[in-house]
Design an enzyme around this catalytic site. Structure first.
Site, PDB file in Angstrom:
ATOM      1  CD  GLU A  96     -19.536  -7.655  49.167  1.00 28.14           C
ATOM      2  OE1 GLU A  96     -18.951  -8.730  49.414  1.00 28.14           O
ATOM      3  OE2 GLU A  96     -19.994  -7.382  48.048  1.00 28.14           O
ATOM      4  CG  ASN A 124     -18.854  -4.099  45.553  1.00 28.76           C
ATOM      5  OD1 ASN A 124     -18.509  -3.280  46.409  1.00 28.76           O
ATOM      6  ND2 ASN A 124     -19.306  -5.305  45.869  1.00 28.76           N
ATOM      7  CD  GLU A 180     -16.159 -10.740  43.999  1.00 31.03           C
ATOM      8  OE1 GLU A 180     -16.134 -11.829  43.403  1.00 31.03           O
ATOM      9  OE2 GLU A 180     -16.395 -10.645  45.215  1.00 31.03           O
ATOM     10  CG  ASP A 208     -16.461 -10.495  56.244  1.00 36.53           C
ATOM     11  OD1 ASP A 208     -15.412 -10.309  55.597  1.00 36.53           O
ATOM     12  OD2 ASP A 208     -17.367 -11.255  55.853  1.00 36.53           O
ATOM     13  CG  HIS A 251     -15.075  -9.865  52.018  1.00 39.33           C
ATOM     14  ND1 HIS A 251     -16.100 -10.006  52.933  1.00 39.33           N
ATOM     15  CD2 HIS A 251     -15.672  -9.627  50.816  1.00 39.33           C
ATOM     16  CE1 HIS A 251     -17.260  -9.871  52.315  1.00 39.33           C
ATOM     17  NE2 HIS A 251     -17.031  -9.634  51.031  1.00 39.33           N
TER      18      HIS A 251
END
Ligand code: XIL
Length: 400
Positions: free
Chosen positions: A258, A192, A151, A260, A228
């Site tokens: 990751e 990432n 990030e 979701d 996400h």
């Protein structure tokens, strides 16, 4: 895209199979290296949770959600603590699961000695290198990937003004990758981030980061797409695929790291169906991209998701609900992986319709950790010696 003859053959067969094949098995059959889940230390005392996390039909890979972050591994300068991270690494090893390691350099979960130190570029560079060297050396040979930098970007593609950027400048990124490569030449090194999936300025800046590292003569192997999302905001499968391919064109691999899909609570049949479509498109774009190696969800059950505490009013972002019951998203993922999923009315009587499948029934017992029962299960119901078929929940019994 299929990476092996076996994968291609299995994928040809898959549309004809209505089976209890799991997510990881389906992912491998579709040419991916793994389907996995994040986990965290506190959850492992929940034994039914642990049993499903260890179910290698669904999860061939795990990621520690917190225990390899800087505040966990180097809480005070020069004092390293690997106890919590090792628990997850040992679990992966015991289960025969791959380990994605996460994360070395991030602006969050930093100890105060990093964020409040009075640094020069030289002293922070030395501290950064020392952190990475120690952590990567400790886990050398155990991780398939390291998320080296996490990030680093704002939404408009400018650099995030974290302590590393403001003190060292953008060169903190190649410095971090170089330190990781020196400590373990074999582990794949990832950048990432989230919201890269839309393309646009942030994705362009992430491609520029890959090139910054490459132009410095430093190794970078992959880009992690956190994925996400809010329900209904996931781009189309083809649009996701184009974005993934814009990265693999640079000579790096990609993975969803990751995933979701959060829903504004309460959920409804409509939002749960849309969530299934969203997961289907996400994983499908990985299947469609040569060089997309895996798909990891950010834990597997709504019970332990980070979403409710981070996004007030939202929750239910994962393929299993809080009671460990599979949601429509589970079948959405299978569908994206090329498996024909039974309609809800036939779920409990699903059968294997292909006689050529090698993924399910066997006359000998299921192996340790293997599935041996549950609603819809058509595979073995006994375990190989000395394991016992143990009820976990209505969907899942396991050889323990
Ligand atoms: C989250 C964890 O899941 C939470 O338990 C923790 O409180 C905060 O961090 N992007 C990342 C992950 O790269 O490390 C974050 O994990 C979620 C967002």
């Amino acid at each position: 895209m299929f990476h092996s003859l076996t994968g291609a053959l299995a994928a040809c067969l898959l549309p004809n199979i209505v089976s209890a094949i799991g997510l990881h098995e389906a992912a491998v059959a579709a040419g991916l290296e793994f389907f996995g889940s994040a986990t965290d230390n506190g959850e492992l005392t929940d034994l039914p949770y642990l049993a499903q996390l260890s179910n290698t039909s669904d999860f061939g890979q795990i990621t520690p959600g917190n225990s390899q972050k800087w505040d966990s591994t180097e809480p005070s300068q020069g004092t390293f603590s690997f106890t919590r991270g090792d628990v997850i690494a040992d679990l992966a090893e015991d289960n025969g699961q791959l380990l994605r390691c996460h994360t070395l350099v991030w602006h969050q979960q930093l100890p105060s000695w990093v964020t409040s130190g009075s640094w020069t570029s030289a002293t922070l560079t030395a501290a950064l290198q020392n952190h990475i060297t120690n952590v990567v050396t400790h886990y050398k040979g155990r991780c398939i990937h390291w998320d080296v930098v996490n990030e680093a970007l704002n939404e408009d593609g400018t650099y995030r003004t974290n302590i590393f950027y403001t003190t060292i400048g953008e060169s903190y990124i190649p410095i971090a990758f170089a330190a990781a490569a020196a400590a373990d030449p074999d582990v794949k090194l990832y950048y990432n981030d989230y919201n890269l999936e839309y393309g646009g300025a942030k994705a362009a800046a992430a491609r520029a980061i890959v090139q910054l590292i490459q132009n410095a003569g430093v190794k970078v192997d992959g880009v992690g797409f956190q994925a996400h999302f809010g329900v209904g905001t996931v781009p189309s499968r083809s649009s996701l695929t184009s974005v993934l391919k814009s990265f693999t064109a640079l000579g790096v691999e990609v993975a969803y790291t990751e995933a979701d899909v959060r829903i504004q609570l309460p959920t409804s049949a409509t939002t749960l169906a849309q969530q299934a479509t969203d997961f289907r498109n996400l994983v499908g774009s990985c299947v469609d991209t040569d060089g997309c190696v895996g798909f990891t969800i950010w834990d597997w059950t709504d019970k332990y998701s980070w979403v409710p505490s981070t996004f007030p009013g939202y929750g239910a972002p994962l393929p299993w609900d809080e009671n460990f019951v599979k949601k429509p998203a589970y079948d959405g993922l299978l569908a994206g992986l090329g498996v024909t999923v039974p309609s809800p009315t036939t779920t409990t009587t699903a059968t294997v319709t292909s006689t050529t499948s090698t993924t399910t029934s066997t006359s000998t017992g299921a192996p340790r950790w293997g599935q041996c029962g549950g609603n819809g299960w058509t595979g073995p119901t006994v375990c190989s010696s000395p394991w016992t078929c143990t009820y976990v929940n209505d969907w899942y019994s396991q050889c323990l």
